[in-house]
Each structure stands twice: as C-alpha cells, then as structure tokens.
Motif scaffolding. Structure first.
Motif, PDB file in Angstrom:
ATOM      1  N   GLY A   1       0.816  -1.202   0.000  1.00 10.30           N
ATOM      2  CA  GLY A   1       0.000   0.000   0.000  1.00 10.30           C
ATOM      3  C   GLY A   1       0.851   1.254   0.000  1.00 10.30           C
ATOM      4  N   ASN A   2       1.924   1.247   0.806  1.00 17.77           N
ATOM      5  CA  ASN A   2       2.871   2.361   0.798  1.00 17.77           C
ATOM      6  C   ASN A   2       3.512   2.522  -0.574  1.00 17.77           C
ATOM      7  OD1 ASN A   2       2.780   3.598   3.297  1.00 17.77           O
ATOM      8  ND2 ASN A   2       4.343   2.291   4.205  1.00 17.77           N
ATOM      9  N   LEU A   3       3.949   1.418  -1.154  1.00 16.55           N
ATOM     10  CA  LEU A   3       4.623   1.482  -2.448  1.00 16.55           C
ATOM     11  C   LEU A   3       3.683   2.032  -3.521  1.00 16.55           C
ATOM     12  CD1 LEU A   3       6.979   1.034  -4.300  1.00 16.55           C
ATOM     13  CD2 LEU A   3       6.396  -1.406  -4.400  1.00 16.55           C
ATOM     14  N   GLY A   4       2.447   1.563  -3.526  1.00 13.69           N
ATOM     15  CA  GLY A   4       1.494   2.071  -4.503  1.00 13.69           C
ATOM     16  C   GLY A   4       1.222   3.550  -4.328  1.00 13.69           C
ATOM     17  N   THR A   5       1.074   3.975  -3.080  1.00 13.53           N
ATOM     18  CA  THR A   5       0.849   5.399  -2.800  1.00 13.53           C
ATOM     19  C   THR A   5       2.044   6.234  -3.234  1.00 13.53           C
ATOM     20  OG1 THR A   5      -0.582   4.844  -0.929  1.00 13.53           O
ATOM     21  CG2 THR A   5       0.325   7.067  -0.977  1.00 13.53           C
ATOM     22  N   ILE A   6       3.245   5.730  -3.007  1.00 16.02           N
ATOM     23  CA  ILE A   6       4.457   6.446  -3.426  1.00 16.02           C
ATOM     24  C   ILE A   6       4.507   6.569  -4.948  1.00 16.02           C
ATOM     25  CG2 ILE A   6       6.976   6.264  -3.552  1.00 16.02           C
ATOM     26  CD1 ILE A   6       6.850   5.102  -0.675  1.00 16.02           C
ATOM     27  N   MET A   7       4.154   5.507  -5.666  1.00 18.48           N
ATOM     28  CA  MET A   7       4.130   5.598  -7.127  1.00 18.48           C
ATOM     29  C   MET A   7       3.123   6.642  -7.592  1.00 18.48           C
ATOM     30  SD  MET A   7       4.692   1.710  -8.575  1.00 18.48           S
ATOM     31  CE  MET A   7       3.446   0.858  -7.584  1.00 18.48           C
ATOM     32  N   ARG A   8       1.984   6.692  -6.932  1.00 22.72           N
ATOM     33  CA  ARG A   8       0.965   7.685  -7.296  1.00 22.72           C
ATOM     34  C   ARG A   8       1.483   9.098  -7.056  1.00 22.72           C
ATOM     35  NH1 ARG A   8      -5.275   7.529  -4.983  1.00 22.72           N
ATOM     36  NH2 ARG A   8      -6.089   9.245  -6.271  1.00 22.72           N
ATOM     37  N   THR A   9       2.139   9.314  -5.927  1.00 17.39           N
ATOM     38  CA  THR A   9       2.711  10.627  -5.619  1.00 17.39           C
ATOM     39  C   THR A   9       3.856  10.958  -6.558  1.00 17.39           C
ATOM     40  OG1 THR A   9       2.131  10.328  -3.292  1.00 17.39           O
ATOM     41  CG2 THR A   9       3.750  12.023  -3.801  1.00 17.39           C
TER      42      THR A   9
ATOM     43  N   THR B   1       7.859  12.706 -11.240  1.00 20.41           N
ATOM     44  CA  THR B   1       8.986  11.793 -11.013  1.00 20.41           C
ATOM     45  C   THR B   1       8.639  10.453 -11.639  1.00 20.41           C
ATOM     46  OG1 THR B   1       9.420  12.880  -8.907  1.00 20.41           O
ATOM     47  CG2 THR B   1      10.474  10.756  -9.264  1.00 20.41           C
ATOM     48  N   LYS B   2       9.415  10.032 -12.619  1.00 20.38           N
ATOM     49  CA  LYS B   2       9.077   8.804 -13.343  1.00 20.38           C
ATOM     50  C   LYS B   2      10.090   7.684 -13.123  1.00 20.38           C
ATOM     51  CE  LYS B   2       5.433  10.465 -15.483  1.00 20.38           C
ATOM     52  NZ  LYS B   2       5.360  10.561 -16.947  1.00 20.38           N
ATOM     53  N   ARG B   3      11.300   8.013 -12.673  1.00 19.11           N
ATOM     54  CA  ARG B   3      12.354   6.986 -12.556  1.00 19.11           C
ATOM     55  C   ARG B   3      12.407   6.483 -11.133  1.00 19.11           C
ATOM     56  NH1 ARG B   3      14.308   3.065 -13.752  1.00 19.11           N
ATOM     57  NH2 ARG B   3      16.211   2.606 -14.877  1.00 19.11           N
ATOM     58  N   LEU B   4      12.233   5.175 -10.956  1.00 20.90           N
ATOM     59  CA  LEU B   4      12.139   4.561  -9.643  1.00 20.90           C
ATOM     60  C   LEU B   4      13.041   3.339  -9.584  1.00 20.90           C
ATOM     61  CD1 LEU B   4      10.796   4.116  -6.852  1.00 20.90           C
ATOM     62  CD2 LEU B   4       8.927   2.957  -8.043  1.00 20.90           C
ATOM     63  N   TYR B   5      13.934   3.331  -8.572  1.00 24.84           N
ATOM     64  CA  TYR B   5      14.769   2.165  -8.290  1.00 24.84           C
ATOM     65  C   TYR B   5      14.246   1.497  -7.025  1.00 24.84           C
ATOM     66  CZ  TYR B   5      18.394   4.156 -11.419  1.00 24.84           C
ATOM     67  OH  TYR B   5      19.097   4.651 -12.482  1.00 24.84           O
ATOM     68  N   LEU B   6      14.047   0.181  -7.084  1.00 26.83           N
ATOM     69  CA  LEU B   6      13.652  -0.593  -5.913  1.00 26.83           C
ATOM     70  C   LEU B   6      14.840  -1.449  -5.492  1.00 26.83           C
ATOM     71  CD1 LEU B   6      10.062  -1.707  -6.980  1.00 26.83           C
ATOM     72  CD2 LEU B   6      10.688   0.106  -5.377  1.00 26.83           C
ATOM     73  N   MET B   7      15.289  -1.230  -4.274  1.00 32.28           N
ATOM     74  CA  MET B   7      16.517  -1.866  -3.789  1.00 32.28           C
ATOM     75  C   MET B   7      16.208  -2.800  -2.625  1.00 32.28           C
ATOM     76  SD  MET B   7      20.095   0.027  -2.781  1.00 32.28           S
ATOM     77  CE  MET B   7      19.252   1.291  -1.841  1.00 32.28           C
ATOM     78  N   GLY B   8      16.976  -3.879  -2.552  1.00 32.18           N
ATOM     79  CA  GLY B   8      16.849  -4.780  -1.416  1.00 32.18           C
ATOM     80  C   GLY B   8      15.602  -5.642  -1.505  1.00 32.18           C
ATOM     81  N   GLN B   9      15.105  -6.052  -0.351  1.00 28.15           N
ATOM     82  CA  GLN B   9      13.953  -6.949  -0.276  1.00 28.15           C
ATOM     83  C   GLN B   9      12.654  -6.152  -0.313  1.00 28.15           C
ATOM     84  OE1 GLN B   9      14.292 -10.354  -0.390  1.00 28.15           O
ATOM     85  NE2 GLN B   9      16.446  -9.830  -0.742  1.00 28.15           N
ATOM     86  N   SER B  10      12.413  -5.489  -1.416  1.00 31.93           N
ATOM     87  CA  SER B  10      11.200  -4.680  -1.537  1.00 31.93           C
ATOM     88  C   SER B  10      10.016  -5.556  -1.942  1.00 31.93           C
ATOM     89  CB  SER B  10      11.394  -3.567  -2.574  1.00 31.93           C
ATOM     90  OG  SER B  10      12.275  -2.576  -2.098  1.00 31.93           O
ATOM     91  N   CYS B  11       8.826  -5.098  -1.589  1.00 30.38           N
ATOM     92  CA  CYS B  11       7.619  -5.797  -2.007  1.00 30.38           C
ATOM     93  C   CYS B  11       7.417  -5.607  -3.509  1.00 30.38           C
ATOM     94  CB  CYS B  11       6.407  -5.307  -1.216  1.00 30.38           C
ATOM     95  SG  CYS B  11       6.065  -3.543  -1.396  1.00 30.38           S
ATOM     96  N   ASP B  12       6.484  -6.332  -4.049  1.00 30.26           N
ATOM     97  CA  ASP B  12       6.264  -6.375  -5.496  1.00 30.26           C
ATOM     98  C   ASP B  12       5.394  -5.193  -5.945  1.00 30.26           C
ATOM     99  OD1 ASP B  12       5.810  -7.020  -8.116  1.00 30.26           O
ATOM    100  OD2 ASP B  12       4.791  -8.916  -7.710  1.00 30.26           O
TER     101      ASP B  12
END
Length: 267
Positions: A128-136, A142-153
């Motif tokens: 839910g946090n990740l989805g909200t962050i993408m929306r923001t 901001t279009k470029r996003l790196y997901l590092m480590g054990q991130s959720c899908d």
C-alpha cells in the motif's frame, strides 16, 4: 468476444494465480482493474495480454475504446457473468474490465538518467505504501524509480490498486546494494536521504540531478546507505512525534524537489 461461465476455465485459473508473487514472477504477468487503469496503461504503451469484462454491466461501460485497443493488440477478450467476475476480482466492488498485462522493468543505465530526480526505495515492505508512493511520484513529475533490497512487489494487486494506475507511468528497475553503490559513485548531483538525526532541513537548495534515497518503514536508512548520501536532511515534526509514514515523508521530499517541474493541467 468469447464467453466464460465456468470457474474451472484456464483463464480464470490464471487470474487467480496472479494474486501470488511466485506466479507473477514465473509468468511476468500482473492484474489491474477498471477503465482508468486501462486508459493509463494504453497511454503509457502497455500491451494487454487479456481483457475480461463483466457481461451483466457491459452496457453501463464506456469500453468501446478499450475493446478496440485489446483487439488491435491481439489480446484475449472474454465476458464473464457478474457472479464469476466478482469471485475472481478479489474485491468487494470489482471494476470492469479486469486486465492482465506483462510487467515492465527497465534495465539499469550505463550512465545516470536525464531525470532531474530519481527515487530510490530501500526495502519497502508495505505494498500500500509502495502504490501510494508511485501515485505521488507521478503527480510530482517523477518517473524513474529504483527498488533496492527486499522490496515488495510493485505489481501486486495491493500496490497496483494503491497506485491508482501510476504503476503504468513508472520506469522501474530492481537493483542490489552493490549496484546502487556503483550508481552513487558516478552521480553528479546530490544524493539525498532523510534521517531523524540530520541537522539540515529538507527545505534547502539541491544540486541536480537528485538521487532521493528513502529507507524502509521500520528501520529507515541503514548506516551504509546514509554514508553514501551527500546530504542528510530532516523533516521537522511536533514534539513527541518520532517519525512519519514512509509514503508521507516521500511525498514531502518529492514535492520539495520537483515543484519547479510540475505542470498542473488544471490551471
């Protein structure tokens, strides 16, 4: 358009299986729902794999454009009765169409991207946090996003729903700590992280391009990542409050960094 009435149909089984991360990883597919998600996917060049419609409410939908898009893309199109559509949607208020797409991951660049701000999330665990962050992120240009480590899908049903379609606008890459270290060493602008013990306020000038690094919900930035930052900043909070929700803190940082680049289409 084919008609499906059996819960044992293979296409129904595929939709259900994509609720699990293992099957999304194995197939490279994910599910989204609703006309707004369909339009956002079409706008950003996604090709539909399958489009499923609620046949009992098809007359209420403005879906001709989406059906034509699916046919042109060679997608499989099917209509289901409401009872079956609701069962496979996983939601109390399902939205038609229900769509299957191929996931889109960007390869890591050999040189820093041209974006004025690139967002890096370390080990974000709440979809839910990740989805909200993408929306923001999309709202703040901001279009470029790196997901590092054990991130959720980011393609989980929860993240896709919380993104309100912004998952289709993100240019996402998955990277390791070592890969991040390599990017950080060659970064020409500021690498910015939030930290509760930082002295400087987040309201300050930054050197572009900015690599914004946000830590996990539970641990924040680990020491090794904080050490890679050229600036550690603090978001002021009232006495007695220790931290902000990750999505809220990321929103404040993105708007501070990106406000000059936002064009409000409603103005």
């Amino acid at each position: 358009m084919e008609r499906i009435s059996s819960a044992h149909n293979s296409l129904v089984g595929l939709v259900r299986s994509l609720a699990l991360r293992k099957h999304r990883k194995d197939t490279g597919l994910f599910v989204a729902q609703g006309l707004e998600h369909a339009r956002k996917a079409k706008l950003n060049g996604f090709t539909p794999h399958t489009l499923l419609f609620d046949s009992d409410h098809a007359a209420e939908m403005q879906a001709a454009e989406i059906i034509a898009w699916g046919k042109a893309a060679g997608a499989r199109l099917a209509a289901l009765p409401s009872s079956l559509f609701t069962r496979i949607s996983g939601r109390d208020n399902p939205q038609s169409p229900l769509m299957i797409f191929f996931q889109r991951w960007q390869p890591l660049e050999d040189r820093p991207p041209a974006d004025p701000c690139v967002l890096v999330l370390d080990s974000v665990r709440d979809p839910g946090n990740l989805g909200t962050i993408m929306r923001t992120a999309e709202a703040s240009a901001t279009k470029r996003l790196y997901l590092m480590g054990q991130s959720c899908d980011p393609f989980s049903p929860e993240a896709v729903r919380a993104s309100a379609g912004s998952v289709f606008a993100m240019k996402m890459s998955s990277l390791t700590r070592d890969q991040f270290s390599k990017i950080a060493k060659g970064w020409t602008g500021d690498i910015v992280g939030t930290h509760v013990e930082a002295a400087g306020s987040f309201r300050q000038p930054y050197r572009r391009p900015v690599l914004l690094l946000m830590g996990s919900e539970s641990r924040g930035l680990p020491d090794e990542l904080a050490a890679a930052c050229t600036k550690l900043v603090r978001i002021p909070m009232a006495q007695g409050v220790q931290s902000l929700n990750l999505a809220a803190a990321t929103a404040l940082m993105l708007y501070e960094l990106q406000l000059p680049f936002i064009t409000d289409q409603r103005s």
